[in-house]
Every structure is written in C-alpha cells, then in structure tokens.
Design an enzyme around this catalytic site. Structure first.
Site, PDB file in Angstrom:
ATOM      1  N   GLU A  30     -35.353  18.238 -30.168  1.00  0.00           N
ATOM      2  CA  GLU A  30     -36.051  17.030 -30.320  1.00  0.00           C
ATOM      3  C   GLU A  30     -37.163  17.552 -29.149  1.00  0.00           C
ATOM      4  O   GLU A  30     -36.593  16.974 -28.117  1.00  0.00           O
ATOM      5  CB  GLU A  30     -35.262  15.283 -30.528  1.00  0.00           C
ATOM      6  CG  GLU A  30     -34.294  15.273 -31.569  1.00  0.00           C
ATOM      7  CD  GLU A  30     -34.846  15.003 -32.900  1.00  0.00           C
ATOM      8  OE1 GLU A  30     -36.129  14.988 -32.865  1.00  0.00           O
ATOM      9  OE2 GLU A  30     -34.143  14.526 -33.973  1.00  0.00           O
TER      10      GLU A  30
HETATM   11 ZN    ZN Z   1     -36.489  15.710 -37.851  1.00  0.00          ZN
END
Ligand code: ZN
Length: 375
Positions: free
Chosen positions: A245
């Site tokens: 992320e």
């Molecule tokens: Zn995502």
C-alpha cells in the site's frame, strides 16, 4: 548494484520514468510507454474491461521464480503503476544494475487491471464493483482476467499493488504510515501457513530494508480474513501474496516521493526472494498495525470544537483537484493533522457568519488562511 535503500533511491531519482507523474494515470498515458518497451518485454492483451479497454500484461525475465504483480486494481490508486514503469526502466538499465532481476525471475505485470476506473478516477470499475471484493464470484471481466492469468502462469509469488488514503498513521507516535504491507490470511483462523509465513518473511525483509529512512512510518494492515479479497483467495490457494500500500509522505500529494519508496520496496522484495529470505524468520508481527488517525488538516480550537478537513479528490478534465471538505467537528485530540492550524478565537463560523458543518467545502479560514493545495 548495492541494493541499499539509499542506492535504490539514488538510481530512481535520476532514472525513473519521467513521462508519467502525479495522481491521474490512465490508459492513454501508459499505452505509448508500453509501445516503447524494448524487446526485453513481451506484451499481450489478456482481456478487456467492462468498457472494452484492453488489459495489458507485460512479461520479462528468464529466471526460474515466477512473480505475478498487478496495479491499479483500484482505478484511483496510481502510485504503484508509476513504480512498475520505473521497474521496466530498471530492467533495461544501461549499467546493468538490475540484470539480476531478469536472471532470477520471470515476471508478469498487469500495470492497470482496472482501466475504466483509472479513466474515471474511481476505486471501482465501470460496473461500480470493487474488484478486490470479487475474487470468489468473479462477476467482472477484470477479475476474470486476473483469475485466469493466476491459473495459467502459476506464480510462485504475487504482489498486489495498491494505494492508501492520507488517513493512516500511528496513534502512539503521531507518525504517518508512508507504506504499509500485509501478508493476508488464507483462512478464518488466520493460520500462519507456509505460504503466509513466506510472505511475512519477505515483508520483514522489506521492512528492514526501508527502515533506514522510514523507521516508524511503515504499517501493517489488519489481517481479518475475507475470501472475496484477491490476496486472501490467492493465499488460500497456497501462493504467498504480498499487499503493498503506497501512502502519504508529508506534502507529497502527487505521491512522487512515495513512488520512489514503492520502487525500492519492490526491488528489496525481489532481492529478498532471490536470496531465499522467505525461509529466514523475521519480526512481521512487530511491524505495528496502523490506525485511521490522520486528517489532511485540523483546525485546532483551544476553546471548543476542532474542525477536521479532508481533501476530496475530484477529477476535472485531466487534473485531480483536492477539494477541502469538513469531515468532522468535535474533540479531535486523538487525531493528527498533516497540517495543523490554531484557530483559538475564530469559533466555528465562517467569514459570512454561517455555522460550519460537516460536508462544507472550506477553501480558506477567516479570509486569511488558504486551505487549498495546488499541484
Ligand atoms: Zn486498493
């Protein structure tokens, strides 16, 4: 090349793919880059999106270990897409700093799994489906494309590349979460199976590699099991899958600084796999879970309610505008602002004496403090 973080970032600074930058990355921008790739790469179209846009796969390398990566499964999460185009440049690096990648690996990358969402700058696809909740039902053509290449290619590892909002950080320290990772669970009991253990060990390796610069700013996602998520499904099938992320770095709303860290994280992950770090037990669970504890701006009112302002990302033409909206009013002591402004005497009324409410667009404070950002 020495794969220390500093060297990777130095290389990236001078050699990244400068044609694409910023937040709005769609198929029109990446297609010319795909056309320009050298003969080191094999390009194919795996299928089409709901609106008939091609879903490209780019394959390279002659190594034994097979890696499948996909980016922009969520159309508005473009940072990792920029980083994979930087990786394509690395593969062809004139100084051969990255030749080890093609020697050890055969890699397939889907740089834009959700081209319709990328065009519209939405998380979901054109049928309003979150593709990362469609791993079991496979109702969408984009999900089917990913499931099929997973079956056909039989990867040894998967990298699931995403971007996270500016809201993540660490309550205890007040630091923000620049990057976060997850080795998803493959079952309800969140068992540490061999494949999950290997993903955890590679994440620990990435964590150690990034720590010289991002100490305290790397998070771990919670590992609640949801088989509808792609990572959980692939992990349940026995393939180590790593969720990356890309998050916020101070003042980096274009995510160009984070892009460099993502490039470094992918490189360190690959090096870790090549060096068999998957079997070296790391401290995965010592990586702190991050919390939703940040707002873009907090107007701190010493004599009453604080005001939290969060940028809403609105696509206008070819630009993403960051529209400052009031997202919470109240006691925000446990939250942090990327920017904090003291408003001690101003109260909760704007310049027209209207009471400020959640949902209001607040471009300035008291006719004096500009809350907008221009990129
Ligand atoms: Zn995502």
């Amino acid at each position: 090349m020495n794969l220390q973080l500093e060297n990777l970032l130095d290389w990236h600074k001078s050699n990244h793919q400068k044609v694409i930058k910023g937040r709005y990355i769609n198929l029109h921008q990446i297609e010319p880059l795909i056309d320009d790739l050298s003969s080191s790469f094999k390009i194919s179209v795996l299928g089409h999106s709901v609106e008939e846009r091609p879903i490209y796969a780019i394959e390279f390398g002659q190594g034994k270990i097979k890696i499948l990566m996909w980016s922009q499964m969520h159309g508005n999460e473009s940072t990792t897409t920029k980083a994979v185009f930087d990786l394509f440049k690395a593969v062809d690096d004139a100084d051969k700093n990255f030749d080890w990648v093609s020697e050890h690996f055969t890699i397939i990358i889907i740089p834009m799994l959700n081209p319709d969402g990328a065009q519209a700058y939405t998380r979901v696809n054109a049928a309003q489906v979150d593709l990362n909740r469609d791993a079991q039902d496979l109702t969408q053509p984009e999900s089917q494309v990913l499931a099929k290449i997973f079956e056909d290619f039989k990867p040894d590892y998967c990298f699931n590349l995403h971007g996270q909002r500016t809201i993540y950080g660490f309550e205890a320290s007040g630091a923000l979460s620049v990057l976060s990772f997850l080795a998803p669970s493959g079952d309800e009991g969140r068992s540490v199976t061999l494949s999950r253990k290997r993903a955890m060990n590679i994440i620990s390796h990435i964590y150690n590699g990034l720590n010289p610069q991002l100490s305290g700013k790397i998070g771990r996602y919670d590992d609640d099991f949801n088989l509808n998520c792609t990572g959980d499904t692939f992990m349940a099938a026995g393939i180590p899958t790593i969720l990356f992320e890309a998050g916020h770095y101070p003042d980096d709303y274009e995510r160009e600084v984070t892009r460099g860290y993502v490039f470094a994280a992918i490189s360190i992950a690959l090096a870790g796999i090549a060096l068999k770090k998957e079997d070296v037990d790391g401290d995965y669970f010592k990586i702190p879970e991050h919390q939703k504890c940040f707002f873009d701006i907090i107007l701190r009112n010493s004599s009453g309610d604080d005001i939290a302002v969060q940028y809403e990302e609105v696509l206008q033409g070819n630009k993403v505008l960051f529209v400052p909206k009031v997202s919470q009013i109240g006691d925000l002591d446990r939250f942090f602002g990327h920017k904090e402004i003291a408003i001690s005497s101003a109260g909760l009324y704007d310049e027209e004496d209207k009471k400020i409410e959640v949902g209001d667009t607040l471009t300035e404070w008291n006719n004096s403090i500009d809350l907008t950002i221009t990129l």
